[in-house]
Design a protein around this motif. Structure first.
Motif, PDB file in Angstrom:
ATOM      1  N   PRO A  62      -0.148  -0.914   6.453  1.00 50.25           N
ATOM      2  CA  PRO A  62      -1.417  -1.135   7.163  1.00 50.25           C
ATOM      3  C   PRO A  62      -1.209  -1.702   8.567  1.00 50.25           C
ATOM      4  O   PRO A  62      -0.278  -2.473   8.818  1.00 50.25           O
ATOM      5  CB  PRO A  62      -2.142  -2.153   6.272  1.00 50.25           C
ATOM      6  CG  PRO A  62      -1.504  -2.023   4.935  1.00 50.25           C
ATOM      7  CD  PRO A  62      -0.071  -1.672   5.201  1.00 50.25           C
ATOM      8  N   VAL A  79      -8.256  -5.891   6.931  1.00 52.02           N
ATOM      9  CA  VAL A  79      -6.893  -5.554   6.534  1.00 52.02           C
ATOM     10  C   VAL A  79      -6.711  -5.685   5.027  1.00 52.02           C
ATOM     11  O   VAL A  79      -5.971  -4.924   4.408  1.00 52.02           O
ATOM     12  CB  VAL A  79      -5.876  -6.427   7.307  1.00 52.02           C
ATOM     13  CG1 VAL A  79      -4.451  -6.107   6.884  1.00 52.02           C
ATOM     14  CG2 VAL A  79      -6.030  -6.220   8.813  1.00 52.02           C
ATOM     15  N   THR A  82      -7.571  -2.518   3.429  1.00 49.38           N
ATOM     16  CA  THR A  82      -6.532  -1.516   3.669  1.00 49.38           C
ATOM     17  C   THR A  82      -5.332  -1.741   2.761  1.00 49.38           C
ATOM     18  O   THR A  82      -4.764  -0.786   2.218  1.00 49.38           O
ATOM     19  CB  THR A  82      -6.091  -1.547   5.143  1.00 49.38           C
ATOM     20  OG1 THR A  82      -7.231  -1.418   5.991  1.00 49.38           O
ATOM     21  CG2 THR A  82      -5.123  -0.414   5.448  1.00 49.38           C
TER      22      THR A  82
END
Length: 217
Positions: A62, A79, A82
């Motif tokens: 990521p 994040v 992800t």
């Protein structure tokens, strides 16, 4: 089982952002998968310590991975999603306030990391742990990395998962105990939190009674 290792990096060993170099070197020598593990919540007065372990996909790392403490709330949440969607495996575990009081926060943090590694769906051959200590009882090789969340993308990913998970847990506590404001401070000893404790007393099972100011009282 291989002997655990730890290191003490010099300042120039720490990149501006965490990278995948430690994991890549391990993979080249045939030691794979590699998991990173980290915890969140060593310092608060309330709530569990939460740990995560993450095995990243080398072909789908990521963007934006970093030490969770250096990220905004919005960046961590983005994040986090992800990581959950792209990682090979993610394990999460926690140790409650009562167990922290029965041992100590260092032992509880290491136990949470051990449990997080054990929760991975794919057993790693190497675990990279943030800090100077390696969780005891690992079924594989372990390596401690000082400032690991700023050096290893796997550890950075674990730090983000652990932080977001714990913040969500404490936000839920805030809906149950609104007088303490857990959704705002996540159990840390802020002025508002201390005022709530002063007005309503500590919550058994949620506040860490071995921590100041409870221990002194």
């Amino acid at each position: 089982m291989a002997r655990p290792r730890s290191d003490s990096p010099l300042l120039f060993d720490i990149p501006l952002k965490p990278d995948f170099s430690v994991e890549r070197r391990s993979r080249k020598r045939g030691v794979w998968p590699v998991a990173g593990t980290d915890e969140a919540g060593r310092g608060p007065l309330a709530g569990p310590v939460v740990a995560a372990a993450v095995i990243l996909d080398p072909d789908a790392i990521p963007d934006g991975l970093d030490d969770s403490k250096r990220m905004t709330l919005e960046a961590r949440e983005r994040v986090y999603l992800t990581i959950i969607g792209s990682a090979i495996s993610v394990g999460v575990a926690s140790v409650c306030a009562v167990s922290i009081d029965r041992s100590d926060i260092r032992k509880a943090s290491l136990e949470a990391m051990r449990r997080a590694v054990a929760a991975l769906s794919l057993p790693p051959l190497l675990v990279l742990a943030d800090g100077r200590d390696i969780p005891p009882g690992l079924a594989c090789e372990g390596q401690a990395l000082v400032k690991g969340d700023q050096r290893s993308q796997s550890i950075a990913a674990a730090s983000i998962v652990a932080k977001v998970t714990r913040d969500r847990m404490l936000a839920h506590c805030g809906t149950i105990h609104p007088a303490y404001g857990f959704e705002r401070h996540a159990g840390y000893g802020t002025e508002a939190h201390l005022a709530g404790i002063g007005a309503h007393g500590p919550l058994p099972g949620l506040h860490r009674m071995s921590f100041s100011p409870f221990k002194a009282a």
